[in-house]
Design a protein around this motif. Sequence first.
Motif, PDB file in Angstrom:
ATOM      1  N   LEU A 168      25.889  39.884  65.449  1.00 41.09           N
ATOM      2  CA  LEU A 168      26.580  38.617  65.633  1.00 41.09           C
ATOM      3  C   LEU A 168      27.796  38.830  66.508  1.00 41.09           C
ATOM      4  CD1 LEU A 168      26.443  37.258  61.977  1.00 41.09           C
ATOM      5  CD2 LEU A 168      24.941  36.678  63.884  1.00 41.09           C
ATOM      6  N   ARG A 169      28.064  37.873  67.357  1.00 39.86           N
ATOM      7  CA  ARG A 169      29.188  37.999  68.277  1.00 39.86           C
ATOM      8  C   ARG A 169      29.990  36.698  68.282  1.00 39.86           C
ATOM      9  NH1 ARG A 169      28.448  42.322  71.790  1.00 39.86           N
ATOM     10  NH2 ARG A 169      26.357  43.257  71.736  1.00 39.86           N
ATOM     11  N   GLY A 170      31.216  36.803  68.669  1.00 46.68           N
ATOM     12  CA  GLY A 170      32.053  35.636  68.881  1.00 46.68           C
ATOM     13  C   GLY A 170      32.153  34.727  67.676  1.00 46.68           C
ATOM     14  N   THR A 171      31.887  33.444  67.903  1.00 50.18           N
ATOM     15  CA  THR A 171      32.026  32.442  66.850  1.00 50.18           C
ATOM     16  C   THR A 171      31.050  32.676  65.704  1.00 50.18           C
ATOM     17  OG1 THR A 171      32.575  30.884  68.620  1.00 50.18           O
ATOM     18  CG2 THR A 171      32.204  29.973  66.443  1.00 50.18           C
ATOM     19  N   ALA A 172      29.847  33.129  66.014  1.00 48.90           N
ATOM     20  CA  ALA A 172      28.866  33.405  64.962  1.00 48.90           C
ATOM     21  C   ALA A 172      29.376  34.501  64.034  1.00 48.90           C
ATOM     22  CB  ALA A 172      27.531  33.802  65.578  1.00 48.90           C
ATOM     23  N   TRP A 173      29.965  35.537  64.623  1.00 50.31           N
ATOM     24  CA  TRP A 173      30.527  36.619  63.815  1.00 50.31           C
ATOM     25  C   TRP A 173      31.671  36.106  62.952  1.00 50.31           C
ATOM     26  CZ3 TRP A 173      35.505  38.679  63.869  1.00 50.31           C
ATOM     27  CH2 TRP A 173      35.690  39.850  63.140  1.00 50.31           C
ATOM     28  N   LEU A 174      32.525  35.241  63.502  1.00 54.23           N
ATOM     29  CA  LEU A 174      33.650  34.684  62.761  1.00 54.23           C
ATOM     30  C   LEU A 174      33.174  33.866  61.567  1.00 54.23           C
ATOM     31  CD1 LEU A 174      36.612  33.890  62.334  1.00 54.23           C
ATOM     32  CD2 LEU A 174      36.263  32.049  64.003  1.00 54.23           C
ATOM     33  N   HIS A 224      32.479  33.186  55.630  1.00 54.79           N
ATOM     34  CA  HIS A 224      31.681  32.665  54.514  1.00 54.79           C
ATOM     35  C   HIS A 224      30.642  33.659  54.027  1.00 54.79           C
ATOM     36  CE1 HIS A 224      33.523  28.784  55.392  1.00 54.79           C
ATOM     37  NE2 HIS A 224      33.138  28.907  56.653  1.00 54.79           N
ATOM     38  N   ARG A 225      30.841  34.916  54.312  1.00 52.81           N
ATOM     39  CA  ARG A 225      29.817  35.904  53.960  1.00 52.81           C
ATOM     40  C   ARG A 225      29.589  35.990  52.449  1.00 52.81           C
ATOM     41  NH1 ARG A 225      34.373  38.536  55.501  1.00 52.81           N
ATOM     42  NH2 ARG A 225      35.209  40.231  54.200  1.00 52.81           N
ATOM     43  N   ALA A 226      30.635  35.767  51.649  1.00 56.14           N
ATOM     44  CA  ALA A 226      30.444  35.806  50.193  1.00 56.14           C
ATOM     45  C   ALA A 226      29.484  34.702  49.748  1.00 56.14           C
ATOM     46  CB  ALA A 226      31.790  35.659  49.487  1.00 56.14           C
ATOM     47  N   ALA A 227      29.674  33.494  50.268  1.00 59.75           N
ATOM     48  CA  ALA A 227      28.778  32.385  49.918  1.00 59.75           C
ATOM     49  C   ALA A 227      27.371  32.626  50.448  1.00 59.75           C
ATOM     50  CB  ALA A 227      29.329  31.074  50.475  1.00 59.75           C
ATOM     51  N   PHE A 228      27.272  33.181  51.666  1.00 56.29           N
ATOM     52  CA  PHE A 228      25.954  33.434  52.254  1.00 56.29           C
ATOM     53  C   PHE A 228      25.195  34.492  51.458  1.00 56.29           C
ATOM     54  CE2 PHE A 228      27.712  32.146  56.686  1.00 56.29           C
ATOM     55  CZ  PHE A 228      27.647  30.826  56.308  1.00 56.29           C
ATOM     56  N   TRP A 229      25.882  35.574  51.092  1.00 57.66           N
ATOM     57  CA  TRP A 229      25.212  36.625  50.329  1.00 57.66           C
ATOM     58  C   TRP A 229      24.847  36.131  48.929  1.00 57.66           C
ATOM     59  CZ3 TRP A 229      22.772  40.139  52.602  1.00 57.66           C
ATOM     60  CH2 TRP A 229      23.265  40.814  53.714  1.00 57.66           C
ATOM     61  N   THR A 230      25.704  35.297  48.344  1.00 54.23           N
ATOM     62  CA  THR A 230      25.391  34.739  47.028  1.00 54.23           C
ATOM     63  C   THR A 230      24.148  33.852  47.093  1.00 54.23           C
ATOM     64  OG1 THR A 230      27.733  34.762  46.390  1.00 54.23           O
ATOM     65  CG2 THR A 230      26.255  33.318  45.135  1.00 54.23           C
ATOM     66  N   LEU A 231      24.076  33.017  48.120  1.00 53.53           N
ATOM     67  CA  LEU A 231      22.910  32.157  48.293  1.00 53.53           C
ATOM     68  C   LEU A 231      21.647  32.983  48.495  1.00 53.53           C
ATOM     69  CD1 LEU A 231      21.666  29.350  48.673  1.00 53.53           C
ATOM     70  CD2 LEU A 231      22.333  29.465  51.089  1.00 53.53           C
ATOM     71  N   THR A 232      21.748  34.035  49.296  1.00 56.69           N
ATOM     72  CA  THR A 232      20.593  34.905  49.537  1.00 56.69           C
ATOM     73  C   THR A 232      20.158  35.600  48.257  1.00 56.69           C
ATOM     74  OG1 THR A 232      21.335  35.284  51.813  1.00 56.69           O
ATOM     75  CG2 THR A 232      19.737  36.834  50.900  1.00 56.69           C
ATOM     76  N   LEU A 281      29.742  23.092  46.719  1.00 53.19           N
ATOM     77  CA  LEU A 281      30.251  24.448  46.883  1.00 53.19           C
ATOM     78  C   LEU A 281      30.139  24.985  48.301  1.00 53.19           C
ATOM     79  CD1 LEU A 281      28.918  26.107  43.605  1.00 53.19           C
ATOM     80  CD2 LEU A 281      31.104  24.969  44.026  1.00 53.19           C
ATOM     81  N   LEU A 282      29.253  24.422  49.084  1.00 51.12           N
ATOM     82  CA  LEU A 282      29.085  24.923  50.454  1.00 51.12           C
ATOM     83  C   LEU A 282      29.565  23.928  51.494  1.00 51.12           C
ATOM     84  CD1 LEU A 282      28.050  27.372  52.015  1.00 51.12           C
ATOM     85  CD2 LEU A 282      25.791  26.305  52.087  1.00 51.12           C
ATOM     86  N   GLY A 283      29.202  22.674  51.359  1.00 51.14           N
ATOM     87  CA  GLY A 283      29.558  21.683  52.370  1.00 51.14           C
ATOM     88  C   GLY A 283      31.009  21.246  52.322  1.00 51.14           C
ATOM     89  N   PRO A 317      25.401  27.942  58.159  1.00 45.56           N
ATOM     90  CA  PRO A 317      25.065  27.685  56.749  1.00 45.56           C
ATOM     91  C   PRO A 317      23.884  26.739  56.581  1.00 45.56           C
ATOM     92  CG  PRO A 317      27.134  26.616  57.353  1.00 45.56           C
ATOM     93  CD  PRO A 317      26.771  27.503  58.477  1.00 45.56           C
ATOM     94  N   ALA A 318      23.720  25.779  57.493  1.00 43.05           N
ATOM     95  CA  ALA A 318      22.586  24.860  57.395  1.00 43.05           C
ATOM     96  C   ALA A 318      21.271  25.610  57.556  1.00 43.05           C
ATOM     97  CB  ALA A 318      22.707  23.759  58.438  1.00 43.05           C
ATOM     98  N   ALA A 319      21.222  26.546  58.493  1.00 50.16           N
ATOM     99  CA  ALA A 319      19.994  27.323  58.709  1.00 50.16           C
ATOM    100  C   ALA A 319      19.666  28.177  57.488  1.00 50.16           C
ATOM    101  CB  ALA A 319      20.156  28.209  59.945  1.00 50.16           C
ATOM    102  N   LEU A 320      20.671  28.826  56.927  1.00 55.16           N
ATOM    103  CA  LEU A 320      20.437  29.653  55.749  1.00 55.16           C
ATOM    104  C   LEU A 320      20.041  28.802  54.551  1.00 55.16           C
ATOM    105  CD1 LEU A 320      20.474  32.477  54.544  1.00 55.16           C
ATOM    106  CD2 LEU A 320      22.910  32.176  54.042  1.00 55.16           C
TER     107      LEU A 320
END
Length: 346
Positions: free
Chosen positions: A31-37, A42-50, A112-114, A148-151
């Motif tokens: 991931l680069r730039g804005t995607a990395w940011l 929100h990596r905690a929420a993303f990993w929790t969702l996964t 919790l996400l939106g 987050p929408a894609a995940l």
Amino acid sequence: MTTTLTHDPARPTPGGRPLNGGTARQSGLRLRGTAWLVWRQHRAAFWTLTALTLVGVIVMVLLRGQMMDYVNAQDASSHNSTGLPPGFEKYTDRLFSFGSYLGYVPVLAGVLLGAPLIAGDLESGTAKLVTSQSVSRLRWLTMKLAMPAALLALSTAVLGAVFDWWWSPVKGRAETLVWTSFFNITGVTPVAYALLTFTVGAAVGMVLRRTLVSMVVTLGVVVAIDVIWDRFRLDLGHVVTVSTDKGVGPGAPRPKLPAQAEQLGQGTYFATSSGGRLDWTTCLDAPDNEKAHTACLESKHVVGWSIDYLPVSQMHTMQWLGAGIMLAVAAAAVAFVVVRGRKRLL
């Protein structure tokens, strides 16, 4: 000056030196730039969702295996595969219980996400800092919503597909496992529903700009959406009517519905010779004897029974139609966030 806010620290600067003393690494997908940011934020929420998605899938696979072992063993011993075997109630309870848990996914997606997605950045000042760099508001908002929408879409699609796989072997074998009970958690519906509540939550956060307030208001909005959806979702189908003309007295046959059909309305109606229908309470105020009641019905030209229902064959069409409506509203919410964000973000 280069900032680590919108720059990967391990990525070399234009001069060739990694930021913060990091070592430049070569990898296939990064991931680069804005995607990395956005991922870092929100990596905690993303990993929790996964993680929750993986746990849900594993649990459903195990429960389906137990269910199928029991069904196959009972079918083999009784040589009957048309109905559910005795003692299947606990497996039915598991289906309904897990299905109810999946029904909370849209609520969690919105609250919790939106809701905190943009409201948190506006409240903390992160949005002002990010947009003061070389990142445009449009690019930042697009990535904040898209990742987050894609995940979320992927997670709900997987959960819905696995639940449908769990339910499918027995859904035609019992009236208790009616398809309308699992309408919101199979097919395309859970994906569209979760995206709707997520984008509505983001729009609320954009307006209110306070995380906690946005979460509370989003909860109320999502509950309202759920009430409206449950009230009108069956209206997406084409109602089918089946009638009889063999009378309504003792022994008169009632209309027989197809397997897995969902009966609608108040139940059974009286069918008249002119093709009309009367409520089943018709003639209840007649004198309390069978002859008077029969004479009253005959005077109203009642010839049989009539029932409205929705066949299971309409399920997927109704789900796609409902999903289309939800996604249209979600697209409107996204448009609102983007337009408002470009004009009045700070």
